[in-house]
Design a protein around this motif. Sequence first.
Motif, mmCIF file in Angstrom:
data_model
loop_
_atom_site.group_PDB
_atom_site.id
_atom_site.type_symbol
_atom_site.label_atom_id
_atom_site.label_comp_id
_atom_site.label_asym_id
_atom_site.label_seq_id
_atom_site.Cartn_x
_atom_site.Cartn_y
_atom_site.Cartn_z
ATOM 1 N N ALA A 103 0.855 -1.186 0.000
ATOM 2 C CA ALA A 103 0.000 0.000 0.000
ATOM 3 C C ALA A 103 0.889 1.232 0.000
ATOM 4 O O ALA A 103 1.908 1.271 0.691
ATOM 5 C CB ALA A 103 -0.919 0.007 1.222
ATOM 6 N N LEU A 104 0.509 2.236 -0.793
ATOM 7 C CA LEU A 104 1.252 3.486 -0.866
ATOM 8 C C LEU A 104 0.688 4.456 0.165
ATOM 9 O O LEU A 104 -0.514 4.728 0.194
ATOM 10 C CB LEU A 104 1.140 4.075 -2.266
ATOM 11 C CG LEU A 104 1.965 5.331 -2.560
ATOM 12 C CD1 LEU A 104 3.457 5.031 -2.423
ATOM 13 C CD2 LEU A 104 1.650 5.844 -3.962
ATOM 14 N N SER A 118 -15.575 0.369 -11.409
ATOM 15 C CA SER A 118 -14.590 1.308 -10.876
ATOM 16 C C SER A 118 -14.864 1.581 -9.404
ATOM 17 O O SER A 118 -16.022 1.754 -9.008
ATOM 18 C CB SER A 118 -14.645 2.634 -11.641
ATOM 19 O OG SER A 118 -13.903 3.636 -10.967
ATOM 20 N N PRO A 119 -13.819 1.657 -8.565
ATOM 21 C CA PRO A 119 -14.037 2.045 -7.158
ATOM 22 C C PRO A 119 -14.636 3.435 -7.021
ATOM 23 O O PRO A 119 -15.202 3.768 -5.983
ATOM 24 C CB PRO A 119 -12.620 2.007 -6.561
ATOM 25 C CG PRO A 119 -11.840 1.114 -7.472
ATOM 26 C CD PRO A 119 -12.417 1.335 -8.843
ATOM 27 N N TRP A 120 -14.519 4.245 -8.075
ATOM 28 C CA TRP A 120 -15.063 5.612 -8.024
ATOM 29 C C TRP A 120 -16.465 5.685 -8.626
ATOM 30 O O TRP A 120 -17.016 6.762 -8.783
ATOM 31 C CB TRP A 120 -14.118 6.565 -8.755
ATOM 32 C CG TRP A 120 -12.863 6.813 -7.982
ATOM 33 C CD1 TRP A 120 -12.638 7.802 -7.059
ATOM 34 C CD2 TRP A 120 -11.670 6.031 -8.015
ATOM 35 N NE1 TRP A 120 -11.377 7.673 -6.522
ATOM 36 C CE2 TRP A 120 -10.757 6.602 -7.087
ATOM 37 C CE3 TRP A 120 -11.268 4.913 -8.724
ATOM 38 C CZ2 TRP A 120 -9.482 6.080 -6.876
ATOM 39 C CZ3 TRP A 120 -10.011 4.395 -8.506
ATOM 40 C CH2 TRP A 120 -9.131 4.979 -7.593
ATOM 41 N N GLY A 164 -8.216 3.786 -12.562
ATOM 42 C CA GLY A 164 -7.867 4.773 -11.562
ATOM 43 C C GLY A 164 -8.905 5.864 -11.506
ATOM 44 O O GLY A 164 -9.893 5.851 -12.247
ATOM 45 N N ARG A 165 -8.681 6.831 -10.653
ATOM 46 C CA ARG A 165 -9.647 7.927 -10.511
ATOM 47 C C ARG A 165 -9.749 8.745 -11.788
ATOM 48 O O ARG A 165 -10.835 9.174 -12.185
ATOM 49 C CB ARG A 165 -9.231 8.811 -9.336
ATOM 50 C CG ARG A 165 -10.178 9.956 -9.032
ATOM 51 C CD ARG A 165 -9.820 10.606 -7.706
ATOM 52 N NE ARG A 165 -8.424 11.018 -7.677
ATOM 53 C CZ ARG A 165 -7.972 12.192 -8.120
ATOM 54 N NH1 ARG A 165 -8.820 13.062 -8.645
ATOM 55 N NH2 ARG A 165 -6.690 12.502 -8.041
ATOM 56 N N LYS A 167 -2.060 -0.310 -8.608
ATOM 57 C CA LYS A 167 -3.051 0.364 -7.765
ATOM 58 C C LYS A 167 -2.893 1.859 -7.943
ATOM 59 O O LYS A 167 -1.790 2.349 -8.207
ATOM 60 C CB LYS A 167 -2.838 0.043 -6.284
ATOM 61 C CG LYS A 167 -2.952 -1.403 -5.880
ATOM 62 C CD LYS A 167 -2.714 -1.530 -4.376
ATOM 63 C CE LYS A 167 -2.822 -2.945 -3.877
ATOM 64 N NZ LYS A 167 -2.616 -3.014 -2.402
ATOM 65 N N MET A 168 -3.982 2.603 -7.770
ATOM 66 C CA MET A 168 -3.881 4.059 -7.792
ATOM 67 C C MET A 168 -4.200 4.617 -6.420
ATOM 68 O O MET A 168 -5.221 4.292 -5.820
ATOM 69 C CB MET A 168 -4.814 4.677 -8.835
ATOM 70 C CG MET A 168 -4.495 6.145 -9.099
ATOM 71 S SD MET A 168 -5.420 6.888 -10.469
ATOM 72 C CE MET A 168 -4.306 8.227 -10.918
ATOM 73 N N HIS A 169 -3.307 5.465 -5.897
ATOM 74 C CA HIS A 169 -3.491 6.158 -4.627
ATOM 75 C C HIS A 169 -3.380 7.649 -4.912
ATOM 76 O O HIS A 169 -2.292 8.143 -5.234
ATOM 77 C CB HIS A 169 -2.433 5.746 -3.606
ATOM 78 C CG HIS A 169 -2.491 4.303 -3.208
ATOM 79 N ND1 HIS A 169 -3.120 3.866 -2.057
ATOM 80 C CD2 HIS A 169 -2.012 3.188 -3.804
ATOM 81 C CE1 HIS A 169 -3.010 2.551 -1.971
ATOM 82 N NE2 HIS A 169 -2.347 2.118 -3.009
ATOM 83 N N GLY A 170 -4.485 8.377 -4.814
ATOM 84 C CA GLY A 170 -4.443 9.800 -5.137
ATOM 85 C C GLY A 170 -4.078 10.003 -6.592
ATOM 86 O O GLY A 170 -4.726 9.477 -7.501
ATOM 87 N N ASP A 171 -2.994 10.749 -6.850
ATOM 88 C CA ASP A 171 -2.521 10.983 -8.215
ATOM 89 C C ASP A 171 -1.425 10.002 -8.614
ATOM 90 O O ASP A 171 -0.845 10.137 -9.701
ATOM 91 C CB ASP A 171 -1.978 12.411 -8.350
ATOM 92 C CG ASP A 171 -3.072 13.460 -8.191
ATOM 93 O OD1 ASP A 171 -4.177 13.235 -8.707
ATOM 94 O OD2 ASP A 171 -2.818 14.492 -7.542
ATOM 95 N N CYS A 172 -1.099 9.045 -7.756
ATOM 96 C CA CYS A 172 0.052 8.165 -7.981
ATOM 97 C C CYS A 172 -0.365 6.743 -8.340
ATOM 98 O O CYS A 172 -1.261 6.171 -7.718
ATOM 99 C CB CYS A 172 0.935 8.123 -6.734
ATOM 100 S SG CYS A 172 1.730 9.691 -6.324
ATOM 101 N N TRP A 173 0.327 6.192 -9.330
ATOM 102 C CA TRP A 173 0.200 4.781 -9.640
ATOM 103 C C TRP A 173 1.296 4.013 -8.919
ATOM 104 O O TRP A 173 2.469 4.396 -8.966
ATOM 105 C CB TRP A 173 0.319 4.537 -11.140
ATOM 106 C CG TRP A 173 -0.927 4.814 -11.917
ATOM 107 C CD1 TRP A 173 -1.169 5.873 -12.736
ATOM 108 C CD2 TRP A 173 -2.109 4.003 -11.954
ATOM 109 N NE1 TRP A 173 -2.422 5.791 -13.282
ATOM 110 C CE2 TRP A 173 -3.021 4.646 -12.813
ATOM 111 C CE3 TRP A 173 -2.481 2.808 -11.341
ATOM 112 C CZ2 TRP A 173 -4.285 4.128 -13.080
ATOM 113 C CZ3 TRP A 173 -3.745 2.297 -11.599
ATOM 114 C CH2 TRP A 173 -4.629 2.949 -12.465
#
Length: 665
Positions: free
Chosen positions: A373-374, A544-546, A593-594, A634-640
């Motif tokens: 996890a990031l 999508s999670p979003w 991703g988002r 995985k995507m966390h915020g703006d980061c892959w």
Amino acid sequence: MPQAWRDWLARAAMTSHLSGILGRRQAAYMRQMLEMFENGRLQDALRHAIPLGGEGGSPGQAFGVPHARHDFKLGIRNGAAGPSMYFGDDLSRHLRQLYRKTFEKLDREGNVDQAVFVLAELLQSHAEAINYLERHERYSQAAELALLWDMEAGLIVRLMCKAGDLPRAMAVARRDNAFAEAIALLESRWPVAARQLREEWALALVDQGRWLDAAQAIWPIESMRERAIEWLQRAEEAGGSLAAEALVRRARLLPHSLDSQEQHVLSIRDDDDRGMERAAIAHALLALDSHNDETRLLARALFNAWLVDQDKGMGRLSAQQLQRLLDIAQDPLLCADLPGKLPSPKPNPFADKKEVSWISVPAAIGQAVSDIALLPDLRLLVAQGEAGVTLRDDRGKVLHHFAAPADNIVLADSGHVALAAIYRGEMLCVQRLDLVTREQRDLGAILVDCYASSFDGVGWTVGQGDAIRILDTGHGLSRVLWQIDKLPGRAIRILRSPSCEQYELADPDNKMLLWQYSLPGRRLESRGHIPALEKKAEVSVIPSPWGGYRYFWMAWDEKESPWLVVQFQGKEKEHGLALPPQMSGAAINATLGRTGLAVSLRQENDACVVLARDGEQYPDIAFSWPAGVHIRTKMHGDCWLMFDRFGRVAIMDMARCYASMLTIA
């Protein structure tokens, strides 16, 4: 009866002799009911009264003749309190006026039970019914109905507090993060309940890993300020962006103590590598609703450093945000020294790309990895199976080792709390990890088929059979905050983001259903089967999670180059993403991703990941991986975040166009 069947039957009835039979019987029932009202037989009239479509719309066309109710219980569909009949506009208006006059008469007579029945069941005005019960201080009844009707969580919490049912009020508040609104409504007239709710709110925020918000929430209670200061210090000891944000809270809550932090502030200002901490201070200052001399001093001390970050392309503050920070600083000399217009963030280099950039991930093999996890500041939380979980800095150095066997990490939205999960046979064993205090707690084991890979820090969603439950991880795994069972299929997968949660179900025919809830508050947004898409190629559906879902399939152009074709939910337009020609026969896995898409491709002699923003025809950047390796994304915020089971890790910040790579050693 499902609404779709009612609509079909209604159309069938309109085109057959059935409508005449139904119409005559229903018309006779309607005449009898109206005569009861006109003759003053109010009790009989209410038992036979037909509900109107209210806040939730019409309950649907009735087929058959309603029956008289046995009683005036609210929220229970019996007899006539079911689907309505088609009245026509004129008759509907007449019934609405008749029911309204009946309510007013019952209210004047002090007959609260039947008056609220008319509001809730006949007029279907649930909000007005709740307000009416509250005016008559029937808080317990109002709370139960608000819960039954799935009304706003803040309202339910407030009513339960007024009814003296604090344990349930706190459970609902923890489930939906509904403390703030309820406290604001209770403090003036119900201060004791408001104080208890505020204390529980602060503890819930601590459980979520939101230490600074917890200190802010409890601060109005003077006797609890020592606890607030303790939480503030915990955040400062954590280092990184959390400690930087703590400087702003210290300046706001304990202004005279900021002098002791001078060296910390200067080191953040002057160290080129601490841009994330400078950004954290900027956003924390912008989030405050008022300022004092010390918060203004922080803004003055860091303003030039923010400008330098903008110039280097690492700062992502808008010109409007910089202006607000300048206004906070209130420094005439600083304003006079500025060369001109405040800078906007530099354009994203991806916007002007001419060709795809490739980055090679080092081939060196590290330690075995099950999940990663990031975290904030590009720290990593690494699950390493029976070896436990390691907390690492942005270079991979171990900061702490948790003796918690784990194959999967469930990360809290704050990034400061996590669950370590591993299956033992059919049972999932779970431990709770506090990444700030470095404490761990065994929560026990549960039988589940699937679970969300993130949570708010308290409520964790799990699926078992045809049921979905929200577990309160702050109190083990036995306390259920919310549940829904007897779903039309078995739970296959749970996807979650801070704003949305989706449940993927498989019905008895193994067809896919998707239930979507908005967060917080857990409001049902949509549910049903995903429509089939007829294409020549094999079509995959990825939720999508979003929220929502997309269709994917492969296609090849005239040069035999591969393309991944994407079609958004509810759209007819297709969009293609070019894939590397050398990966034409590769196994493909797409991750939504988002604001973008990651596609990992794997074949015997090659492997890679391509990243693209939504709407782009060609990848923005690609990472070449050692041959044959399965790569997780995985995507966390703006980061892959990209990694494999051999400990190779790559991180790509799509906003700042910054890439980093490391090996878990």
